[in-house]
Design a protein around this motif. Structure first.
Motif, PDB file in Angstrom:
ATOM      1  N   GLY A  83      -2.268   3.782 -11.328  1.00  0.00           N
ATOM      2  CA  GLY A  83      -1.672   3.709  -9.994  1.00  0.00           C
ATOM      3  C   GLY A  83      -2.666   3.936  -8.881  1.00  0.00           C
ATOM      4  N   THR A  84      -3.514   4.941  -9.032  1.00  0.00           N
ATOM      5  CA  THR A  84      -4.467   5.230  -7.956  1.00  0.00           C
ATOM      6  C   THR A  84      -5.574   4.178  -7.909  1.00  0.00           C
ATOM      7  OG1 THR A  84      -5.683   6.992  -6.835  1.00  0.00           O
ATOM      8  CG2 THR A  84      -5.956   6.870  -9.201  1.00  0.00           C
ATOM      9  N   SER A  85      -5.896   3.584  -9.036  1.00  0.00           N
ATOM     10  CA  SER A  85      -6.868   2.481  -9.034  1.00  0.00           C
ATOM     11  C   SER A  85      -6.298   1.273  -8.290  1.00  0.00           C
ATOM     12  CB  SER A  85      -7.247   2.091 -10.464  1.00  0.00           C
ATOM     13  OG  SER A  85      -7.884   3.174 -11.114  1.00  0.00           O
ATOM     14  N   ALA A  86      -5.020   0.993  -8.513  1.00  0.00           N
ATOM     15  CA  ALA A  86      -4.362  -0.090  -7.776  1.00  0.00           C
ATOM     16  C   ALA A  86      -4.310   0.239  -6.282  1.00  0.00           C
ATOM     17  CB  ALA A  86      -2.957  -0.325  -8.322  1.00  0.00           C
ATOM     18  N   LEU A  87      -4.113   1.504  -5.958  1.00  0.00           N
ATOM     19  CA  LEU A  87      -4.090   1.927  -4.556  1.00  0.00           C
ATOM     20  C   LEU A  87      -5.450   1.707  -3.891  1.00  0.00           C
ATOM     21  CD1 LEU A  87      -2.589   3.176  -2.159  1.00  0.00           C
ATOM     22  CD2 LEU A  87      -3.146   5.436  -3.108  1.00  0.00           C
ATOM     23  N   VAL A  88      -6.526   1.981  -4.605  1.00  0.00           N
ATOM     24  CA  VAL A  88      -7.868   1.756  -4.056  1.00  0.00           C
ATOM     25  C   VAL A  88      -8.069   0.275  -3.736  1.00  0.00           C
ATOM     26  CG1 VAL A  88     -10.340   1.776  -4.631  1.00  0.00           C
ATOM     27  CG2 VAL A  88      -8.945   3.812  -5.032  1.00  0.00           C
ATOM     28  N   VAL A  89      -7.642  -0.601  -4.638  1.00  0.00           N
ATOM     29  CA  VAL A  89      -7.740  -2.043  -4.388  1.00  0.00           C
ATOM     30  C   VAL A  89      -6.864  -2.415  -3.192  1.00  0.00           C
ATOM     31  CG1 VAL A  89      -7.251  -4.333  -5.347  1.00  0.00           C
ATOM     32  CG2 VAL A  89      -8.334  -2.581  -6.778  1.00  0.00           C
ATOM     33  N   SER A  90      -5.671  -1.865  -3.148  1.00  0.00           N
ATOM     34  CA  SER A  90      -4.759  -2.133  -2.035  1.00  0.00           C
ATOM     35  C   SER A  90      -5.349  -1.649  -0.709  1.00  0.00           C
ATOM     36  CB  SER A  90      -3.409  -1.456  -2.298  1.00  0.00           C
ATOM     37  OG  SER A  90      -2.553  -1.588  -1.197  1.00  0.00           O
ATOM     38  N   ASN A  91      -6.014  -0.510  -0.734  1.00  0.00           N
ATOM     39  CA  ASN A  91      -6.654   0.001   0.487  1.00  0.00           C
ATOM     40  C   ASN A  91      -7.697  -0.980   0.997  1.00  0.00           C
ATOM     41  OD1 ASN A  91      -5.218   2.391   0.631  1.00  0.00           O
ATOM     42  ND2 ASN A  91      -6.713   3.545  -0.538  1.00  0.00           N
TER      43      ASN A  91
ATOM     44  N   ASN B 268       0.820  -1.202   0.000  1.00  0.00           N
ATOM     45  CA  ASN B 268       0.000   0.000   0.000  1.00  0.00           C
ATOM     46  C   ASN B 268       0.861   1.262   0.000  1.00  0.00           C
ATOM     47  OD1 ASN B 268      -1.668   2.184   1.663  1.00  0.00           O
ATOM     48  ND2 ASN B 268      -3.072   0.841   0.544  1.00  0.00           N
ATOM     49  N   LEU B 269       1.892   1.278   0.819  1.00  0.00           N
ATOM     50  CA  LEU B 269       2.740   2.473   0.891  1.00  0.00           C
ATOM     51  C   LEU B 269       3.544   2.671  -0.383  1.00  0.00           C
ATOM     52  CD1 LEU B 269       3.913   2.282   4.614  1.00  0.00           C
ATOM     53  CD2 LEU B 269       2.175   3.799   3.612  1.00  0.00           C
ATOM     54  N   VAL B 270       3.967   1.584  -1.021  1.00  0.00           N
ATOM     55  CA  VAL B 270       4.671   1.701  -2.309  1.00  0.00           C
ATOM     56  C   VAL B 270       3.726   2.287  -3.356  1.00  0.00           C
ATOM     57  CG1 VAL B 270       5.672   0.362  -4.218  1.00  0.00           C
ATOM     58  CG2 VAL B 270       6.393  -0.074  -1.855  1.00  0.00           C
ATOM     59  N   LEU B 271       2.502   1.793  -3.398  1.00  0.00           N
ATOM     60  CA  LEU B 271       1.519   2.327  -4.356  1.00  0.00           C
ATOM     61  C   LEU B 271       1.178   3.782  -4.035  1.00  0.00           C
ATOM     62  CD1 LEU B 271      -0.837  -0.772  -4.660  1.00  0.00           C
ATOM     63  CD2 LEU B 271       0.654   0.166  -6.451  1.00  0.00           C
ATOM     64  N   ASN B 272       1.097   4.093  -2.761  1.00  0.00           N
ATOM     65  CA  ASN B 272       0.785   5.459  -2.335  1.00  0.00           C
ATOM     66  C   ASN B 272       1.858   6.428  -2.840  1.00  0.00           C
ATOM     67  OD1 ASN B 272       1.005   7.822  -0.503  1.00  0.00           O
ATOM     68  ND2 ASN B 272      -0.772   6.885   0.476  1.00  0.00           N
ATOM     69  N   ALA B 273       3.110   6.110  -2.571  1.00  0.00           N
ATOM     70  CA  ALA B 273       4.209   6.974  -3.031  1.00  0.00           C
ATOM     71  C   ALA B 273       4.328   6.935  -4.543  1.00  0.00           C
ATOM     72  CB  ALA B 273       5.521   6.531  -2.378  1.00  0.00           C
ATOM     73  N   GLY B 274       4.097   5.768  -5.128  1.00  0.00           N
ATOM     74  CA  GLY B 274       4.254   5.601  -6.567  1.00  0.00           C
ATOM     75  C   GLY B 274       3.315   6.448  -7.396  1.00  0.00           C
ATOM     76  N   TRP B 275       2.115   6.707  -6.877  1.00  0.00           N
ATOM     77  CA  TRP B 275       1.169   7.514  -7.645  1.00  0.00           C
ATOM     78  C   TRP B 275       1.771   8.871  -7.992  1.00  0.00           C
ATOM     79  CZ3 TRP B 275      -0.893  12.329  -6.973  1.00  0.00           C
ATOM     80  CH2 TRP B 275      -1.820  12.713  -7.931  1.00  0.00           C
ATOM     81  N   ASN B 276       2.426   9.495  -7.048  1.00  0.00           N
ATOM     82  CA  ASN B 276       3.032  10.809  -7.305  1.00  0.00           C
ATOM     83  C   ASN B 276       4.039  10.750  -8.438  1.00  0.00           C
ATOM     84  OD1 ASN B 276       1.622  12.119  -5.216  1.00  0.00           O
ATOM     85  ND2 ASN B 276       3.120  11.428  -3.726  1.00  0.00           N
ATOM     86  N   TRP B 277       4.805   9.662  -8.497  1.00  0.00           N
ATOM     87  CA  TRP B 277       5.813   9.510  -9.552  1.00  0.00           C
ATOM     88  C   TRP B 277       5.154   9.277 -10.901  1.00  0.00           C
ATOM     89  CZ3 TRP B 277      10.905  10.517  -8.993  1.00  0.00           C
ATOM     90  CH2 TRP B 277      11.328  10.771  -7.697  1.00  0.00           C
TER      91      TRP B 277
END
Length: 168
Positions: A120-128, A97-106
């Motif tokens: 990236g943010t769609s993957a973060l939602v699934v990860s959340n 989750n934290l990798v995806l969180n930081a990765g979205w900005n990149w």
């Protein structure tokens, strides 16, 4: 005698704080790595067409600060309540989750790609959802603490999708 009690109680409180220290360090690292990619004053970002419902730039820092604190607090609270044999599932979910969180900005800011950002943010939602589920198996209160973070990321995904639609 009271000196020994004081040292012993200090030792207990430090060990009690250890999961919070680790989770706070991980969250701070993710926040710092993500922030390194963000430049809301860039000409590229300023030139994007954004929806009227996008919050002002200052609001993102005001929202993310307590959200990051809630992630660290929820993880620090849940880890000692998770059986040792299952702790790797919570830690792994948090790490992804934290990798995806930081990765979205990149993906969004550094790569200047709303399309990659949306992936990236769609993957973060699934990860959340997975993180809330993993934490909730062992600590319902900590899972509830993660809910505002999960909801904000859903909002961010909608915002990213709107920006992508407006800037094809």
């Amino acid at each position: 005698m009271s000196l020994f009690r004081s040292i012993a109680s200090r030792g207990k409180s430090v060990s009690h704080l250890t999961p919070y220290l680790y989770s706070s360090a991980a969250v701070a690292a993710a926040a710092g790595l993500g922030a390194a990619a963000v430049d809301p004053s860039s000409g590229w970002y300023k030139g994007l067409r954004k929806p009227a419902w996008q919050p002002p730039s200052w609001a993102f820092g005001a929202v993310w600060t307590p959200l990051y604190a809630s992630i660290a607090g929820a993880a620090g609270h849940a880890l000692p309540r998770t059986p040792a044999a299952q702790r790797h599932q919570v830690v792994g979910s948090l790490a992804v989750n934290l990798v995806l969180n930081a990765g979205w900005n990149w993906l969004f800011f550094k790569a200047r790609s709303p399309k990659a950002g949306l992936v990236g943010t769609s993957a973060l939602v699934v990860s959340n959802a997975h993180l809330v589920y993993q934490v909730g198996k062992h600590d319902r209160g900590a899972a509830l603490t993660l809910t505002p973070y999960a909801l904000w990321c859903c909002f961010a995904t909608a915002l990213n999708a709107s920006i992508l639609r407006r800037n094809r």
